[in-house]
Design a protein around this motif. Structure first.
Motif, short mmCIF file in Angstrom:
data_model
loop_
_atom_site.label_atom_id
_atom_site.label_comp_id
_atom_site.label_asym_id
_atom_site.label_seq_id
_atom_site.Cartn_x
_atom_site.Cartn_y
_atom_site.Cartn_z
N ASP A 1 -8.02 70.10 53.39
CA ASP A 1 -7.35 69.00 53.27
C ASP A 1 -6.78 69.12 51.60
O ASP A 1 -5.83 68.28 51.68
CB ASP A 1 -9.89 68.87 52.16
CG ASP A 1 -10.39 68.25 53.60
OD1 ASP A 1 -10.05 68.04 54.63
OD2 ASP A 1 -11.65 68.03 53.44
N ALA A 2 -6.71 70.01 51.35
CA ALA A 2 -5.90 70.11 49.22
C ALA A 2 -4.69 70.79 50.46
O ALA A 2 -3.70 70.36 49.26
CB ALA A 2 -6.72 70.93 48.72
N TYR B 1 -7.12 74.14 42.07
CA TYR B 1 -6.30 73.84 42.74
C TYR B 1 -6.30 72.50 42.97
O TYR B 1 -5.25 71.17 43.17
CB TYR B 1 -5.68 74.25 44.31
CG TYR B 1 -5.13 76.06 43.88
CD1 TYR B 1 -4.76 76.44 42.77
CD2 TYR B 1 -4.38 75.89 45.43
CE1 TYR B 1 -3.82 77.41 42.83
CE2 TYR B 1 -4.04 77.00 45.42
CZ TYR B 1 -3.63 78.21 43.90
OH TYR B 1 -3.02 78.98 43.78
N GLU B 2 -7.60 71.84 43.88
CA GLU B 2 -7.46 70.15 43.75
C GLU B 2 -7.53 69.13 42.81
O GLU B 2 -7.34 69.90 41.96
CB GLU B 2 -9.25 70.15 44.54
CG GLU B 2 -8.94 70.28 45.78
CD GLU B 2 -11.66 70.28 46.33
OE1 GLU B 2 -11.69 70.77 44.96
OE2 GLU B 2 -10.82 70.70 46.79
N ASP B 3 -6.59 68.98 43.20
CA ASP B 3 -6.04 67.62 42.75
C ASP B 3 -4.89 67.65 41.45
O ASP B 3 -4.64 66.87 40.65
CB ASP B 3 -7.05 66.88 41.85
CG ASP B 3 -8.31 66.59 42.53
OD1 ASP B 3 -9.06 65.93 43.28
OD2 ASP B 3 -9.76 66.49 41.90
N ARG C 1 -11.67 72.54 52.42
CA ARG C 1 -10.93 72.43 51.50
C ARG C 1 -9.86 72.58 51.00
O ARG C 1 -8.31 71.91 50.68
CB ARG C 1 -12.04 73.18 50.34
CG ARG C 1 -12.89 72.66 49.83
CD ARG C 1 -13.71 73.05 48.18
NE ARG C 1 -13.60 73.01 47.20
CZ ARG C 1 -13.30 73.21 45.69
NH1 ARG C 1 -14.69 74.72 45.87
NH2 ARG C 1 -12.86 73.17 45.02
N LEU D 1 -9.68 77.21 44.72
CA LEU D 1 -9.88 75.48 44.97
C LEU D 1 -9.96 74.74 43.70
O LEU D 1 -9.44 73.90 43.98
CB LEU D 1 -10.28 75.46 46.32
CG LEU D 1 -10.20 76.80 47.20
CD1 LEU D 1 -11.52 76.71 48.54
CD2 LEU D 1 -8.67 75.99 47.92
#
Ligand SMILES: [Zn+2]
Length: 511
Positions: free
Chosen positions: A363-364, A337-339, A360, A334
């Motif tokens: 959200d992602a 992966y985020e952003d 998360r 995560l």
């Protein structure tokens, strides 16, 4: 005047598995797609002189199953070689190997191969070893793979043949783990014709259990070529989405593969390991294993390398599918992966995802591709309890994922390839947070997989315009939630073609 349909299935219980799941009595198919859903009376209007009309006598019809995580050549190996997955004891596993040795197809000099044993299912902790296999009286080499393929048991003859291929570290009485097991797998990996034979066997198994799409994760394999050979020859029944291991990324970039471009065989993304498995104590945990207080598992791909890989894929607009079992491994995925710009990157297994990780993921826009059949290790006294203690109840929390709004796709990982077994495990899971209801579980094996493959406009639910990928069940899973695994598949259709018809079922396989 509406054109007649090619096929009309009537007197059925057709579940679309769309969010409100309307149930219809009949479904009509033309040119490989669903054209209408409704009552038998209404759809009989679409029956013309050339229409095949099949009365299903009340049977349940669902969208075809999407197995979002499998390795079809391995499934084929279970069919072609000794299948050890149903063995209840060490003796039975050995008996299955002995029976296979007597088959015509196995010469005295050939490898005698068995796949899919699980000593934890026998209530044992020691895998098969060279001494066990020596009793088989097969002059050629013998190899028996544990179902996770991270461990293989071989006899002395096999060790002789493998000399030079095996990494340093050797073996433990004929037991080879991780790199050693990989070396054996590589040595035995089939050529193009062999891969095609295994894929055909795997495909027979798949359609017999209602699977219409597979997401196959491949590495240094002849399978991609063999799939395309089959597609060109017209004998690929399944829809296939391929995920190539990260060591193929240069090639993927060079030839410019784009997600879901093409026909039956499409490109899905890049696959990587992050950690290992709970069984091998190689899943990366934030706190030690219960049965090994100094061990927290390992990184197969370390977080900084994972982050670099994700960054590169983001610029290529290619999705990543990362195998992460332990909680620390899921967190690392995560973080990577985020952003990132693109949605629906995948985490495979996510067995020990923490509450924070689940939030998360939601959200992602990350897909959790999970294996409900792993619940068989989650019960009291099972493998997970041995390794993880009370954390066994925190494994594969399907309800928690779904309630948080995470996209959940089911895959079998070939253990065994059978969506109804997986649905059974999900519905009859050990604890509430691990459990789904029948509709939710079926949806994770249909729409969930379609979404994981970015293909929900084509497959995953039944609606006019969508592909006529259908499975006809012999009994209703809602009517017998305690024994869904035993429900037979009466028929399977891909693009309106009957690719599997059980004996005695009202459907006939297309020529
Ligand atoms: Zn796998």
């Amino acid at each position: 005047m509406t054109a007649p349909a090619d096929l009309v299935l009537t007197d059925a219980a057709v579940h679309t598995l769309a969010p409100d799941d309307p149930v219809h009595e009949a479904v009509a198919v033309r040119d490989g797609r669903v054209v209408r859903l409704g009552s038998t009376y209404d759809l009989d209007m679409l029956v013309g002189a050339d229409t095949t009309r099949v009365d299903l006598d009340g049977r349940v019809v669902l969208p075809g199953f999407v197995d979002a995580h499998t390795h079809l050549t391995v499934v084929g190996r279970h069919e072609v070689h000794a299948d050890l997955s149903a063995a209840d004891s060490r003796d039975e596993a050995l008996a299955r190997l002995a029976a296979r040795a007597r088959d015509d197809g196995v010469g005295p000099d050939d490898w005698l191969l068995g796949y899919g044993y699980d000593e934890s299912a026998w209530g044992e902790t020691d895998p098969l070893d060279a001494a066990d296999l020596a009793g088989l009286d097969h002059p050629g080499p013998v190899a028996a793979f544990r179902e996770d393929l991270h461990l293989v048991s071989v006899d002395e003859t096999a060790l002789d043949r493998l000399a030079g291929d095996l990494p340093p570290g050797g073996h433990d009485g004929g037991v080879l783990r991780e790199a050693g097991a990989t070396a054996v797998r590589r040595r035995l990996s089939p050529d193009r014709a062999g891969a095609r034979r295994l894929l055909r066997a795997g495909q027979r198994r798949a359609v017999a259990r209602g699977v219409t799409t597979v997401h196959d994760l491949v590495r240094r394999s002849a399978a991609p070529r063999a799939y395309r050979d089959m597609a060109r020859a017209g004998d690929l029944d399944l829809r296939v989405q391929l995920y190539y291991w990260r060591d193929h990324l240069d090639a993927v970039e060079e030839v410019g593969l784009a997600t879901n471009a093409g026909g039956r065989v499409r490109f899905g993304g890049i696959k990587t390991f992050v950690d290992g498995s709970v069984g091998a104590r190689s899943a990366r945990l934030s706190a030690p294993y219960d049965d090994a207080p100094d061990e927290r598992g390992e990184w197969v791909v370390a977080p900084d390398a994972l982050d670099a890989l994700a960054a590169r894929l983001d610029t290529l607009d290619v999705r990543l599918s990362a195998h992460a079992v332990g909680d620390e491994a899921v967190d690392a995925v995560l973080d990577a992966y985020e952003d990132r710009a693109s949605g629906r990157w995948r985490v495979e297994h996510a067995v020990l995802a923490s509450d924070a990780a689940v939030e998360r993921m939601a959200d992602a826009d990350v897909v959790a591709c999970v294996q409900p059949n792993f619940h068989r290790w989650a019960g009291a006294g099972g493998l997970y309890e041995r390794r993880l203690g009370s954390r066994r109840t925190e494994t594969t929390r399907l309800r928690t994922l779904l309630d948080a709004g995470v996209d959940v796709a089911f895959g079998s990982d070939g253990m065994p390839m059978d969506p109804l077994v997986g649905v059974d495990h999900a519905v009859n899971a050990p604890t509430g947070p691990q459990r789904l209801d029948v509709t939710e579980a079926l949806r994770a094996y249909t729409l969930g997989g379609a979404r994981a493959g970015l293909a929900e406009d084509e497959v995953g639910t039944l609606a006019p315009g969508k592909r006529a990928d259908l499975v006809v069940l012999a009994a209703s899973p809602w009517g017998r939630p305690g024994s869904i695994a035993e429900i037979g598949v009466a028929g399977t259709l891909v693009g309106g073609e009957v690719v599997h018809a059980a004996a005695g079922a009202p459907l006939a396989r297309n020529a």
